[in-house]
Design a protein around this motif. Structure first.
Motif, PDB file in Angstrom:
ATOM      1  N   SER A   1       0.708  -1.554   0.234  1.00 15.84           N
ATOM      2  CA  SER A   1       0.138  -0.096   0.362  1.00 15.84           C
ATOM      3  C   SER A   1       0.879   0.977  -0.098  1.00 15.84           C
ATOM      4  O   SER A   1       0.257   2.304  -0.784  1.00 15.84           O
ATOM      5  CB  SER A   1      -1.109  -0.087   1.677  1.00 15.84           C
ATOM      6  OG  SER A   1      -0.306   0.439   2.391  1.00 15.84           O
TER       7      SER A   1
ATOM      8  N   THR B   1      -4.362  -2.018  -2.713  1.00 14.68           N
ATOM      9  CA  THR B   1      -4.158  -2.103  -1.777  1.00 14.68           C
ATOM     10  C   THR B   1      -4.686  -1.440  -0.700  1.00 14.68           C
ATOM     11  O   THR B   1      -4.762  -1.447   0.550  1.00 14.68           O
ATOM     12  CB  THR B   1      -2.753  -2.416  -1.768  1.00 14.68           C
ATOM     13  OG1 THR B   1      -2.801  -3.953  -2.847  1.00 14.68           O
ATOM     14  CG2 THR B   1      -2.783  -3.487  -0.344  1.00 14.68           C
ATOM     15  N   ALA B   2      -4.648  -0.155  -1.078  1.00 16.38           N
ATOM     16  CA  ALA B   2      -4.007   1.115   0.099  1.00 16.38           C
ATOM     17  C   ALA B   2      -5.429   1.245   0.030  1.00 16.38           C
ATOM     18  O   ALA B   2      -6.062   1.262   1.782  1.00 16.38           O
ATOM     19  CB  ALA B   2      -3.517   2.834  -0.295  1.00 16.38           C
TER      20      ALA B   2
END
Length: 290
Positions: free
Chosen positions: A34, A262-263
């Motif tokens: 992330s 993903t973050a």
């Protein structure tokens, strides 16, 4: 090592290894990715710190997705519990065919959310859908709508579909709680002159508080993670009017922004954790031990 612990650990070890490889390791890896510019097809991955999070919170679509997710979660969580509790109260009485009715109301939760979405997509069809045809048949032509393509009502059409799907699950949990209420408490309250509503408020509510806690927490978490039903019905459209957090993440994955998506997943994880923990704290305070 204590002999009593040796064999349980040996038997549990394969499952623990699989759990670590398939869940713990990827979860820990997501924290690192992330913070990178990981993109599909990129020759290298570079550390960029909190840039993904900064870009995310400057994206107007994320604000829309966040708002829609909260609207969906609040309405579905509250209405699911109201409907589920009402059904549980009715079907806890001595009714004809109550077992059959319990099965009918519970059945939608075992159907795949994607399949439910496709079914209701046909029901909501503006021209050939059963809903609009029924409204025309009874003379309510003004109530017929393009349920999934009108930006003003599309999200609420999805909410209605989800309530149809999940209310039976809440009903079953409330039924389990109601059947654990000691009959002596009910009889004593009747002797003391309490009418139905007073018994409900002062006897039944406190004694099934654990059922409320379970239902509210499970419903809230499920709603904040909603994806299947939205994807099947509208895919976040029209425009972004029904965009929720998980469809936003899917769009990011679709364009190859793996670090960014993903973050976004981590933001959703922390959002769910914080809201669920706060709600759990307040709900547990009102529980009564039987």
């Amino acid at each position: 090592m204590n002999k009593n612990l040796k064999y349980p650990i040996i038997f549990a070890l394969p499952a623990l290894i699989i759990y670590f490889v398939m869940f713990i390791a990827p979860s820990l890896g997501s924290f690192y990715y992330s913070l990178t510019d990981w993109n599909l097809g990129a020759a290298s991955v570079s550390f960029i710190g909190l840039q993904n999070f900064k870009d995310m919170f400057e994206d107007s679509v994320l604000i829309i997705a966040f708002k829609n997710t909260l609207i969906f979660a609040v309405i579905v969580t509250v209405m699911q519990n109201i409907i589920g509790f009402g059904l549980a109260l009715a079907l806890n009485e001595k009714l004809f065919l109550k077992t059959t009715l319990r099965t009918i109301y519970f059945l939608p939760i075992v159907i795949s959310p994607l399949l439910v979405g496709y079914i209701f997509g046909a029901i909501y069809h503006p021209e050939f859908g059963i809903l609009n045809q029924f409204l025309h048949a009874i003379g309510l032509h003004g109530l017929a709508e393009d349920w999934l393509n009108d930006p003003q009502i599309a999200l609420y059409s999805i909410i209605g579909t989800e309530l149809w799907r999940v209310s039976g699950f809440a009903m079953i949990i409330y039924l389990a709680g109601l059947q654990m209420v000691p009959s002596d408490c009910i009889e004593q309250s009747k002797i003391d002159g309490a009418n139905y509503w007073k018994r409900l408020r002062h006897v039944i509510f406190p004694l099934i508080a654990q059922s409320f806690t379970v239902n509210f927490i499970l419903s809230l978490i499920g709603c904040l993670k909603v994806f299947d039903i939205v994807f099947a019905l509208t895919k976040g459209g029209p425009g972004f009017t029904t965009e929720v957090f998980n469809t936003y993440i899917l769009r990011a994955f679709g364009r190859g922004a793996l670090g960014y998506s993903t973050a976004a997943n981590l933001v959703l994880f922390f959002l769910i954790t914080c809201i669920a923990m706060v709600l759990l704290y307040f709900l547990r305070k009102r529980e009564v031990e039987m």
